[in-house]
Scaffold this motif. Sequence first.
Motif, mmCIF file in Angstrom:
data_model
loop_
_atom_site.group_PDB
_atom_site.id
_atom_site.type_symbol
_atom_site.label_atom_id
_atom_site.label_comp_id
_atom_site.label_asym_id
_atom_site.label_seq_id
_atom_site.Cartn_x
_atom_site.Cartn_y
_atom_site.Cartn_z
ATOM 1 N N ARG A 1 0.860 -1.175 0.000
ATOM 2 C CA ARG A 1 0.000 0.000 0.000
ATOM 3 C C ARG A 1 0.903 1.234 0.000
ATOM 4 N N PRO A 2 0.406 2.393 -0.484
ATOM 5 C CA PRO A 2 1.267 3.581 -0.574
ATOM 6 C C PRO A 2 1.981 3.931 0.727
ATOM 7 N N HIS A 3 1.280 3.881 1.865
ATOM 8 C CA HIS A 3 1.951 4.250 3.115
ATOM 9 C C HIS A 3 3.044 3.243 3.477
ATOM 10 N N GLU A 4 2.886 1.981 3.095
ATOM 11 C CA GLU A 4 3.925 0.984 3.357
ATOM 12 C C GLU A 4 5.168 1.256 2.503
ATOM 13 N N ALA A 5 4.964 1.646 1.263
ATOM 14 C CA ALA A 5 6.090 1.957 0.386
ATOM 15 C C ALA A 5 6.836 3.195 0.876
ATOM 16 N N ILE A 6 6.101 4.196 1.339
ATOM 17 C CA ILE A 6 6.734 5.413 1.856
ATOM 18 C C ILE A 6 7.552 5.086 3.109
ATOM 19 N N LEU A 7 7.000 4.297 4.018
ATOM 20 C CA LEU A 7 7.758 3.894 5.208
ATOM 21 C C LEU A 7 8.995 3.091 4.820
ATOM 22 N N GLY A 8 8.868 2.249 3.821
ATOM 23 C CA GLY A 8 9.997 1.440 3.367
ATOM 24 C C GLY A 8 11.122 2.271 2.783
ATOM 25 N N ALA A 9 10.785 3.428 2.242
ATOM 26 C CA ALA A 9 11.799 4.308 1.650
ATOM 27 C C ALA A 9 12.283 5.370 2.624
ATOM 28 N N GLU B 1 -0.616 11.328 -0.415
ATOM 29 C CA GLU B 1 0.497 10.411 -0.654
ATOM 30 C C GLU B 1 0.266 9.420 -1.781
ATOM 31 N N THR B 2 -0.965 9.112 -2.141
ATOM 32 C CA THR B 2 -1.182 8.149 -3.213
ATOM 33 C C THR B 2 -0.837 8.719 -4.583
ATOM 34 N N CYS B 3 -0.610 10.014 -4.667
ATOM 35 C CA CYS B 3 -0.199 10.604 -5.944
ATOM 36 C C CYS B 3 1.184 10.133 -6.365
ATOM 37 N N ILE B 4 1.937 9.556 -5.446
ATOM 38 C CA ILE B 4 3.254 9.025 -5.791
ATOM 39 C C ILE B 4 3.133 7.920 -6.838
#
Length: 73
Positions: free
Chosen positions: A8-16, A48-51
């Motif tokens: 999910r977008p928030h998981e990808a952001i946390l991962g980066a 954040e989903t605009c990423i």
Amino acid sequence: AVRTYGLRPHEAILGATRHAATSLGLEHRGVIRVGMQADFGAFRWPHETCILQPWGTSAATLVVRDGVAIFRA
């Protein structure tokens, strides 16, 4: 990570950000908080989903490295 691996977008952001810094032993990076070293980018996105939108021209409006702005749109 979102399109290919199903994060999910928030998981990808946390991962980066936070999780990436933690995995590299960079305890003072990865989050925006008092006392941390400020490295971050700001983008002209409404959420954040605009990423996930197609890449093209830069959407960055501000890049900060060690607390100093190194790019402003």
